[in-house]
Write a protein that holds these residues in place. Structure first.
Motif, PDB file in Angstrom:
ATOM      1  N   SER A 115      14.145 -16.115 -17.719  1.00 56.01           N
ATOM      2  CA  SER A 115      15.279 -15.557 -16.981  1.00 56.01           C
ATOM      3  C   SER A 115      14.930 -14.198 -16.372  1.00 56.01           C
ATOM      4  O   SER A 115      15.312 -13.898 -15.237  1.00 56.01           O
ATOM      5  N   ILE A 116      14.170 -13.374 -17.118  1.00 53.68           N
ATOM      6  CA  ILE A 116      13.774 -12.060 -16.604  1.00 53.68           C
ATOM      7  C   ILE A 116      12.795 -12.224 -15.453  1.00 53.68           C
ATOM      8  O   ILE A 116      12.868 -11.519 -14.437  1.00 53.68           O
ATOM      9  N   ARG A 117      11.846 -13.165 -15.592  1.00 54.81           N
ATOM     10  CA  ARG A 117      10.900 -13.414 -14.508  1.00 54.81           C
ATOM     11  C   ARG A 117      11.620 -13.885 -13.249  1.00 54.81           C
ATOM     12  O   ARG A 117      11.301 -13.457 -12.139  1.00 54.81           O
ATOM     13  N   ASP A 118      12.615 -14.767 -13.432  1.00 54.68           N
ATOM     14  CA  ASP A 118      13.374 -15.257 -12.280  1.00 54.68           C
ATOM     15  C   ASP A 118      14.106 -14.118 -11.581  1.00 54.68           C
ATOM     16  O   ASP A 118      14.156 -14.058 -10.348  1.00 54.68           O
ATOM     17  N   THR A 119      14.679 -13.223 -12.386  1.00 56.09           N
ATOM     18  CA  THR A 119      15.362 -12.060 -11.809  1.00 56.09           C
ATOM     19  C   THR A 119      14.382 -11.189 -11.034  1.00 56.09           C
ATOM     20  O   THR A 119      14.685 -10.703  -9.941  1.00 56.09           O
ATOM     21  N   ARG A 127      13.787  -7.553  -1.814  1.00 58.21           N
ATOM     22  CA  ARG A 127      13.094  -6.400  -1.245  1.00 58.21           C
ATOM     23  C   ARG A 127      12.450  -6.758   0.086  1.00 58.21           C
ATOM     24  O   ARG A 127      12.520  -5.984   1.049  1.00 58.21           O
ATOM     25  N   GLU A 128      11.812  -7.936   0.143  1.00 59.54           N
ATOM     26  CA  GLU A 128      11.192  -8.374   1.392  1.00 59.54           C
ATOM     27  C   GLU A 128      12.244  -8.541   2.489  1.00 59.54           C
ATOM     28  O   GLU A 128      12.007  -8.175   3.644  1.00 59.54           O
ATOM     29  N   ALA A 140      19.081   0.405  -5.544  1.00 63.83           N
ATOM     30  CA  ALA A 140      20.511   0.195  -5.299  1.00 63.83           C
ATOM     31  C   ALA A 140      20.739  -0.907  -4.264  1.00 63.83           C
ATOM     32  O   ALA A 140      21.602  -1.778  -4.440  1.00 63.83           O
ATOM     33  N   LYS A 141      19.939  -0.898  -3.187  1.00 64.42           N
ATOM     34  CA  LYS A 141      20.103  -1.916  -2.148  1.00 64.42           C
ATOM     35  C   LYS A 141      19.672  -3.292  -2.642  1.00 64.42           C
ATOM     36  O   LYS A 141      20.284  -4.302  -2.299  1.00 64.42           O
ATOM     37  N   ILE A 142      18.586  -3.320  -3.424  1.00 65.63           N
ATOM     38  CA  ILE A 142      18.134  -4.606  -3.974  1.00 65.63           C
ATOM     39  C   ILE A 142      19.192  -5.190  -4.897  1.00 65.63           C
ATOM     40  O   ILE A 142      19.495  -6.383  -4.841  1.00 65.63           O
ATOM     41  N   ALA A 143      19.768  -4.344  -5.750  1.00 66.17           N
ATOM     42  CA  ALA A 143      20.816  -4.797  -6.670  1.00 66.17           C
ATOM     43  C   ALA A 143      22.036  -5.299  -5.902  1.00 66.17           C
ATOM     44  O   ALA A 143      22.651  -6.308  -6.274  1.00 66.17           O
ATOM     45  N   GLU A 152      19.461  -4.172 -14.305  1.00 65.61           N
ATOM     46  CA  GLU A 152      18.823  -5.482 -14.434  1.00 65.61           C
ATOM     47  C   GLU A 152      17.606  -5.575 -13.513  1.00 65.61           C
ATOM     48  O   GLU A 152      16.578  -6.147 -13.882  1.00 65.61           O
ATOM     49  N   VAL A 153      17.723  -5.004 -12.323  1.00 66.50           N
ATOM     50  CA  VAL A 153      16.607  -5.013 -11.375  1.00 66.50           C
ATOM     51  C   VAL A 153      15.451  -4.193 -11.922  1.00 66.50           C
ATOM     52  O   VAL A 153      14.293  -4.616 -11.913  1.00 66.50           O
ATOM     53  N   VAL A 154      15.760  -2.982 -12.410  1.00 70.66           N
ATOM     54  CA  VAL A 154      14.724  -2.097 -12.948  1.00 70.66           C
ATOM     55  C   VAL A 154      14.031  -2.744 -14.134  1.00 70.66           C
ATOM     56  O   VAL A 154      12.789  -2.751 -14.231  1.00 70.66           O
TER      57      VAL A 154
END
Length: 255
Positions: A115-119, A127-128, A140-143, A152-154
């Motif tokens: 699940s973490i890898r998928d996130t 990001r791309e 912030a923008k990615i989240a 969660e992103v970090v």
């Protein structure tokens, strides 16, 4: 990845097979021709190399990843059915990539949940997408793009990040090498803290011998005032008074 010799193979000298040569070798190896099998494997190592380059791998680990890709290539050769009528590369690419991913997942010393890898992979795609719009891809923008919390992103991106040696070169020009450790600051040993330590040592040095001993027993050995009074041979009230006086003198000398 800029390594040329991988697993003892000079990748610049790998042969290039035409589609016709590939078909002929495949027919021969399927009929049990071992020499044709060897030629086919070597002739398709460029395919493995091109897929390895998709992954962010340091030169020190590229040999193992290349080997994993070659295992996938051999599995694809063994499982390929020439009667299906598809190109071998179409069949082989998913198997080679899958073998490489399996190696990277299983070979990682830090086990990361699926699940973490998928996130993390979703975060990389987000990001791309943000960068393709010529925007800065902040956490912030990615989240926001993923509609998840920033933490969660970090956490996910940190989990899939490879550890880096502090002796890793980050710059090298004209023989001048800059290591990662050269760009790291030591927040525990700054000039200000070093100056404070010097001032503290000088202030303690101005105290009487008994006061210094009391502070040593109290703050270095962690003894109570009662224990100190028994060791020094004075009352607990005297220990308390001497301790307070010593601390007051230290504050005055370093202020």
């Amino acid at each position: 990845m800029q390594k040329v010799v991988i697993c003892g193979v000079d990748t610049t000298g790998l042969p290039r097979l035409s589609a016709k040569e590939n078909e002929e070798l495949m027919c021969r190896l399927k009929n049990g021709d071992k020499r044709a099998r060897d030629e086919f494997i070597v002739g398709n190592m460029r395919l493995v190399l091109s897929l390895v380059k998709r992954f962010r791998i340091k030169n020190l680990g590229v040999d193992d990843v290349f080997q994993a890709g070659c295992v996938g290539l051999i599995k694809a050769i063994d499982g390929f059915d020439i009667s299906v009528g598809v190109k071998f590369s179409t069949y082989a690419v998913p198997m080679i990539v899958g073998e490489i991913k399996r190696y990277l997942r299983d070979g990682n010393s830090l086990r990361v949940s699926r699940s973490i890898r998928d996130t993390a992979y979703r975060a990389l795609k987000a990001r791309e997408a943000i960068e393709s719009r010529d925007e800065e891809a902040t956490i912030a923008k990615i989240a926001e793009e993923m509609q998840v919390a920033e933490r969660e992103v970090v956490y996910a991106l940190d989990a899939i990040s490879d550890p880096v040696s502090i002796y890793e070169p980050v710059y090298n020009k004209s023989g001048d090498t800059l290591l990662l450790m050269d760009q790291l600051c030591d927040e525990k040993n700054t000039d200000e803290i070093w100056t404070e330590h010097v001032a503290l040592s000088e202030a303690i040095g101005k105290l009487g011998e008994r006061e210094r001993k009391i502070l040593y027993l109290r703050y270095y050995q962690g003894k109570t005032q009662t224990e100190i009074s028994e060791e020094v041979g004075i009352s607990q009230a005297q220990v308390s008074r001497l301790e307070k006086n010593a601390l007051t003198n230290i504050r005055q000398n370093i202020s």
